[in-house]
Enzyme design. Structure first.
Site, PDB file in Angstrom:
ATOM      1  CG  PHE A 164      -1.872   1.265   1.079  1.00 17.37           C
ATOM      2  CD1 PHE A 164      -3.007   1.226   0.293  1.00 17.37           C
ATOM      3  CD2 PHE A 164      -1.550   2.458   1.720  1.00 17.37           C
ATOM      4  CE1 PHE A 164      -3.814   2.348   0.147  1.00 17.37           C
ATOM      5  CE2 PHE A 164      -2.365   3.585   1.577  1.00 17.37           C
ATOM      6  CZ  PHE A 164      -3.488   3.522   0.785  1.00 17.37           C
ATOM      7  CG  ASP A 249       5.441   4.043   1.929  1.00 17.83           C
ATOM      8  OD1 ASP A 249       5.376   4.761   2.947  1.00 17.83           O
ATOM      9  OD2 ASP A 249       4.495   3.902   1.129  1.00 17.83           O
ATOM     10  CE  LYS A 278      -1.474   7.021   6.672  1.00 15.27           C
ATOM     11  NZ  LYS A 278      -1.143   5.938   5.763  1.00 15.27           N
TER      12      LYS A 278
HETATM   13  C1  PLP Z   1      -1.191   6.111   4.234  1.00 11.02           C
HETATM   14  C2  PLP Z   1      -0.060   5.582   3.439  1.00 11.02           C
HETATM   15  C3  PLP Z   1       0.308   6.169   2.214  1.00 11.02           C
HETATM   16  C4  PLP Z   1      -0.477   7.294   1.575  1.00 11.02           C
HETATM   17  O1  PLP Z   1      -0.535   8.432   2.367  1.00 11.02           O
HETATM   18  P1  PLP Z   1      -1.680   9.538   2.064  1.00 11.02           P
HETATM   19  O2  PLP Z   1      -1.327  10.666   2.985  1.00 11.02           O
HETATM   20  O3  PLP Z   1      -2.987   8.900   2.393  1.00 11.02           O
HETATM   21  O4  PLP Z   1      -1.559   9.886   0.635  1.00 11.02           O
HETATM   22  C5  PLP Z   1       1.413   5.663   1.567  1.00 11.02           C
HETATM   23  N1  PLP Z   1       2.111   4.631   2.069  1.00 11.02           N
HETATM   24  C6  PLP Z   1       1.780   4.038   3.233  1.00 11.02           C
HETATM   25  C7  PLP Z   1       2.599   2.912   3.745  1.00 11.02           C
HETATM   26  C8  PLP Z   1       0.675   4.474   3.951  1.00 11.02           C
HETATM   27  O5  PLP Z   1       0.315   3.866   5.074  1.00 11.02           O
END
Ligand code: PLP
Length: 421
Positions: A164, A249, A278
């Protein structure tokens, strides 16, 4: 005298303030309005939150919930952290938004502190996580063409199945979740998918055109899935041996969520670039960034990339305060201790409905067995005053704010036990 005309919605808002108008709307009306006027791209729990503080959130009837969703790890500091909020309030009297056409001292300090916090050399500020991932993809490709000398348009990025990384069209193009892609094509080429945690598969997928490997250290949305021990370190070595960039990520796992500042730090696996978001926003505001080596980040030249709001002074001070609070309140250690306590308590529940408990720090997944009615379980959690939602694979995610204390962790465990009965 004429009877006064009723106020229009705009006049009402202007004269009485937005909060007064919001306060007159009931939970049921709010839900109805959202469903009527909003696109249905989410399926929320039937709970309407009107205020929140620390680890708690409240609906309009005054019912208290322990917030175990924590906005998917974005609320790490607890709702309305005193320090982050005070920092934002002070900035509201100074300057909040200019453009990248000028310098600001706030952005300067953000860039320095992000580099110091992550151990990286340069950073590029954005707003949302998906933008940070997009930025990393652009950097990796340009690095491949200009430094590694991959032939034009041949650069490949290796990603993991069940990943994700966000919701843009490029990113969903390399998702393996059918719903994320269905009816949204055509997609951007250049991504090679391998099973998560399979180092031999990564090795086989590498070619002279491989620019980067982009992965999460723990697949949070994917159901709190861990790679085998040693995978991260072996991946680092493999990337070094093949002149390939390693991009973690850590948008969800970063900033102390797993009990260390970053989840890669559990192994010798320092990345060339790291995607941040986040919790960088202190629970207040979207702030995201890519940080990385000078070699990788230096490939951007003026005009190559940008964002109107990226790195604005308000976002900058919020993120600086957020990182400072993580450090000075030692939230990495609290996350490690409280997370272990929560996972142990879950393992001791002894319910035949539970298949597995997985976690690191305060990122804990409770997977229920096939046949358990997850919709019903979800309502029972709400009845108990626990906000949690399932990720994929029947796994309920518990990612409460990192400021949580032992008594509240025990309360989560007790309420979870009651919900599972
Ligand atoms: C939430 C998330 C994203 C995307 O972040 P947004 O601020 O919603 O665009 C990307 N990678 C990971 C691992 C995430 O948990």
């Amino acid at each position: 005298m004429n009877k006064a005309e009723p106020l229009s919605l705009w006049q009402d808002i202007e004269q009485n303030g937005v909060q007064a108008v919001v306060a007159r709307i009931s939970d049921a009306e709010a839900i109805e309005m959202t469903e009527r006027y909003g696109s249905h791209n989410y399926h929320p729990l039937p709970v309407n939150i009107v205020r929140a503080k620390g680890v708690y959130a409240y609906d309009g009837a005054g019912k208290q919930y322990i917030d175990c969703i924590g906005c998917y790890s974005a609320v790490a500091h607890g709702h309305l952290s005193e320090f982050v909020c005070e920092t934002a309030r002070r900035q509201l009297d100074k300057v909040t938004l200019v453009s990248r056409a000028m310098y600001t001292t706030e952005l300067a300090l953000l860039l320095k502190t992000v580099c110091e916090y992550t151990g990286m050399e340069m950073a590029c500020p954005m707003n949302t996580g998906a933008e940070a991932v997009e930025t990393a993809i652009k950097l990796a490709r340009k690095w491949a063409y200009t430094i590694k000398r991959v032939p034009q348009d041949k650069a490949e990025i290796i990603v993991a199945a069940e990943n994700f990384h966000g919701r843009t069209t490029t990113i969903v193009g390399f998702s393996s979740e059918p719903q994320y892609k269905q009816d949204f094509g055509p997609f951007t080429p250049g991504f090679i998918t391998v099973p998560f945690g399979d180092i031999e598969a990564v090795e086989r997928a590498m070619t002279p055109n491989t620019a980067a490997v982009l992965m999460e250290p723990i697949q949070a949305e994917g159901g709190i899935i861990f790679p085998p021990d040693g995978f991260m370190a072996r991946l680092r070595k493999l990337c070094d041996a093949n002149n390939v960039l390693l991009i973690w990520d850590e948008i969800q796992t970063g900033f102390c969520r797993t009990g260390k500042p970053f989840a890669w730090q559990f192994e010798d696996a320092k990345p060339d670039m790291i995607c941040l978001g986040k919790a960088l926003g202190g629970g207040l505001f979207p702030v995201a960034a890519v940080a990385g080596s000078r070699e990788a980040l230096s490939v951007f030249k003026p005009g190559d990339h940008g964002s109107t709001f990226g790195g604005n002074p308000l976002a900058s001070v919020i993120a600086i305060a957020a990182m400072a609070e993580l450090q000075t309140s030692n939230l990495a250690e609290n996350s490690a201790r409280m997370g272990a306590r929560l996972a142990d308590a879950f393992r001791n529940i002894g319910s035949e409905k539970v298949l597995d408990v997985r976690g690191r720090g305060l990122l804990v997944g409770l997977e229920v067995k096939e046949g358990v009615d997850t919709a019903e379980l979800s309502s029972r959690f709400i009845e108990q005053g626990l906000l949690t939602k399932e990720t994929r694979h029947r796994t309920f995610r518990f990612a409460p704010p990192l400021v949580i204390d032992a008594a509240t962790v025990d309360e989560i465990a007790a309420k979870t036990k009651a919900a599972l009965q």
